[in-house]
Write an enzyme that holds these catalytic residues in place. Structure first.
Site, PDB file in Angstrom:
ATOM      1  N   GLY A  47       0.914  -1.251   0.108  1.00  0.00           N
ATOM      2  CA  GLY A  47       0.072   0.076  -0.235  1.00  0.00           C
ATOM      3  C   GLY A  47       0.495   1.367   0.616  1.00  0.00           C
ATOM      4  O   GLY A  47       0.274   2.445   0.772  1.00  0.00           O
ATOM      5  N   SER A  48       2.592   1.552  -0.409  1.00  0.00           N
ATOM      6  CA  SER A  48       2.755   2.337  -0.641  1.00  0.00           C
ATOM      7  C   SER A  48       1.753   3.207  -1.438  1.00  0.00           C
ATOM      8  O   SER A  48       2.119   4.741  -1.311  1.00  0.00           O
ATOM      9  CB  SER A  48       4.203   1.816  -0.302  1.00  0.00           C
ATOM     10  OG  SER A  48       4.788   1.968  -1.902  1.00  0.00           O
ATOM     11  N   ASN A  49       1.799   3.222  -2.677  1.00  0.00           N
ATOM     12  CA  ASN A  49       0.785   3.784  -3.755  1.00  0.00           C
ATOM     13  C   ASN A  49       0.152   4.545  -2.760  1.00  0.00           C
ATOM     14  O   ASN A  49      -0.592   5.447  -3.240  1.00  0.00           O
ATOM     15  CB  ASN A  49       0.550   3.138  -4.765  1.00  0.00           C
ATOM     16  CG  ASN A  49       1.883   2.502  -5.598  1.00  0.00           C
ATOM     17  OD1 ASN A  49       2.510   3.904  -6.439  1.00  0.00           O
ATOM     18  ND2 ASN A  49       2.454   1.877  -5.984  1.00  0.00           N
ATOM     19  N   MET A  80      -3.705  -7.250  -7.098  1.00  0.00           N
ATOM     20  CA  MET A  80      -3.911  -8.112  -8.163  1.00  0.00           C
ATOM     21  C   MET A  80      -4.344  -9.408  -8.199  1.00  0.00           C
ATOM     22  O   MET A  80      -4.465 -10.444  -8.217  1.00  0.00           O
ATOM     23  CB  MET A  80      -2.924  -9.483  -7.072  1.00  0.00           C
ATOM     24  CG  MET A  80      -1.637  -8.617  -6.392  1.00  0.00           C
ATOM     25  SD  MET A  80      -0.155  -7.663  -7.871  1.00  0.00           S
ATOM     26  CE  MET A  80       0.679  -8.936  -8.293  1.00  0.00           C
ATOM     27  N   ARG A  81      -5.452  -8.749  -9.054  1.00  0.00           N
ATOM     28  CA  ARG A  81      -6.339  -8.984  -9.787  1.00  0.00           C
ATOM     29  C   ARG A  81      -7.418  -8.451 -11.548  1.00  0.00           C
ATOM     30  O   ARG A  81      -6.968  -7.516 -11.123  1.00  0.00           O
ATOM     31  CB  ARG A  81      -7.972  -8.642  -9.543  1.00  0.00           C
ATOM     32  CG  ARG A  81      -7.878  -9.548  -8.163  1.00  0.00           C
ATOM     33  CD  ARG A  81      -8.539  -9.966  -6.692  1.00  0.00           C
ATOM     34  NE  ARG A  81      -8.810 -11.191  -5.916  1.00  0.00           N
ATOM     35  CZ  ARG A  81      -8.317 -12.116  -6.650  1.00  0.00           C
ATOM     36  NH1 ARG A  81      -9.110 -12.795  -7.174  1.00  0.00           N
ATOM     37  NH2 ARG A  81      -8.298 -13.054  -5.629  1.00  0.00           N
ATOM     38  N   ASN A 101      -4.512   2.436 -13.786  1.00  0.00           N
ATOM     39  CA  ASN A 101      -3.847   1.187 -12.879  1.00  0.00           C
ATOM     40  C   ASN A 101      -2.069   2.086 -12.828  1.00  0.00           C
ATOM     41  O   ASN A 101      -1.787   2.348 -14.020  1.00  0.00           O
ATOM     42  CB  ASN A 101      -3.871  -0.256 -13.658  1.00  0.00           C
ATOM     43  CG  ASN A 101      -2.767  -0.909 -12.728  1.00  0.00           C
ATOM     44  OD1 ASN A 101      -2.648  -0.990 -11.594  1.00  0.00           O
ATOM     45  ND2 ASN A 101      -1.877  -1.766 -13.785  1.00  0.00           N
ATOM     46  N   HIS A 153       1.635  -0.140 -12.865  1.00  0.00           N
ATOM     47  CA  HIS A 153       2.561  -0.993 -13.411  1.00  0.00           C
ATOM     48  C   HIS A 153       4.156  -0.394 -13.090  1.00  0.00           C
ATOM     49  O   HIS A 153       4.261   0.681 -14.050  1.00  0.00           O
ATOM     50  CB  HIS A 153       2.021  -1.537 -14.694  1.00  0.00           C
ATOM     51  CG  HIS A 153       2.613  -2.739 -14.972  1.00  0.00           C
ATOM     52  ND1 HIS A 153       2.413  -3.605 -14.334  1.00  0.00           N
ATOM     53  CD2 HIS A 153       4.136  -2.907 -15.914  1.00  0.00           C
ATOM     54  CE1 HIS A 153       3.342  -5.210 -14.764  1.00  0.00           C
ATOM     55  NE2 HIS A 153       3.981  -4.578 -15.581  1.00  0.00           N
TER      56      HIS A 153
HETATM   57  C1  GRF Z   1       3.644  -1.292  -7.203  1.00  0.00           C
HETATM   58  O1  GRF Z   1       5.021  -1.792  -7.551  1.00  0.00           O
HETATM   59  C2  GRF Z   1       2.719  -1.040  -8.328  1.00  0.00           C
HETATM   60  O2  GRF Z   1       2.797  -0.902  -9.695  1.00  0.00           O
HETATM   61  C3  GRF Z   1       2.337  -2.697  -8.754  1.00  0.00           C
HETATM   62  O3  GRF Z   1       1.745  -3.265  -7.232  1.00  0.00           O
HETATM   63  C4  GRF Z   1       3.348  -2.855  -6.607  1.00  0.00           C
HETATM   64  C5  GRF Z   1       2.800  -2.421  -5.585  1.00  0.00           C
HETATM   65  O4  GRF Z   1       2.627  -1.023  -4.574  1.00  0.00           O
HETATM   66  N1  GRF Z   1       1.159  -2.358  -9.304  1.00  0.00           N
HETATM   67  P1  GRF Z   1       2.236  -0.468  -2.878  1.00  0.00           P
HETATM   68  O5  GRF Z   1       1.454  -1.623  -2.347  1.00  0.00           O
HETATM   69  O6  GRF Z   1       1.544   0.736  -3.730  1.00  0.00           O
HETATM   70  O7  GRF Z   1       3.585  -0.457  -2.344  1.00  0.00           O
END
Ligand code: GRF
Length: 191
Positions: free
Chosen positions: A14-16, A92-93, A109, A111
């Site tokens: 969940g860092s994003n 992841m789906r 999304n 990536h």
């Molecule tokens: C990130 O690298 C994103 O690009 C990919 O999954 C990872 C998620 O990282 N889809 P986080 O859970 O947001 O730290």
């Protein structure tokens, strides 16, 4: 000005999510996260969401008869909260047609590769194995294909070292800034 309502879907760390939540909090994005959806009860993102006071819905897909069944539940929750955009952040789906039809061109999304290269769950390792020197990150609209859909933003770095952990951190730092930029584009309809 009215705040845009976001839902974030995540499965892991969940860092994003946190980068988006911080940008909402300090005004870099004129938006609020009204719902965090997580398909992995116990994932670290749920702890982060609790700290920010974001409403969470954690569910186990195996407890539903089909993707359509749980996506119907999710779509109702999004509708009830007046969500404008769904941001997938390590979800992841594959997103199915229930959500894609209801939120057409409103699901994005992030990536960790320069798409269309290196789709899938091991993008950074795959790029390293291929011998890539220019790494990057992509934000894109979501369609029914894996990491498909029209690209919105990209960021890149040159990396010639051999420390995958260092590289992963560099890529995550780019992601956190890029997602904020992309959400601002969505809010201002500049895409
Ligand atoms: C990130 O690298 C994103 O690009 C990919 O999954 C990872 C998620 O990282 N889809 P986080 O859970 O947001 O730290």
């Amino acid at each position: 000005m009215k705040k845009t309502k976001l839902a974030v879907f995540a499965s892991g760390s969940g860092s994003n999510y946190q980068a988006i939540a911080e940008a909402c909090q300090d005004g870099r994005i004129n938006a609020e996260i009204v719902l965090l959806v997580c398909d992995k009860p116990g994932a670290k993102v749920l702890e982060r969401a609790e700290r920010f006071g974001t409403e969470c819905f954690a569910f186990n897909p195996k407890e539903y008869a089909s993707r359509e069944a749980y996506e119907t539940v999710l779509a109702t929750m999004l509708d009830e909260r007046g969500v404008d955009f769904v941001c997938l952040a390590g979800y992841m789906r594959i997103v199915g047609k229930v959500l894609l039809e209801r939120y057409e061109q409103r699901i994005v999304n992030i990536h960790p590769s320069l798409l269309p290269s290196f789709k899938g769950a091991h993008a950074i390792q795959d790029a390293v194995d291929y011998g890539v020197k220019i790494f990057g990150v992509t934000t894109h609209f979501v369609d029914e294909t894996l990491d498909g859909g029209r690209i919105i933003d990209q960021g890149a770095i040159v990396y010639e070292g051999d420390d995958i952990e260092e590289l992963t951190n560099l890529i995550h730092n780019i992601e956190h800034k890029l997602y904020v930029k992309t959400i601002n584009k969505l809010i201002n309809k500049k895409y």
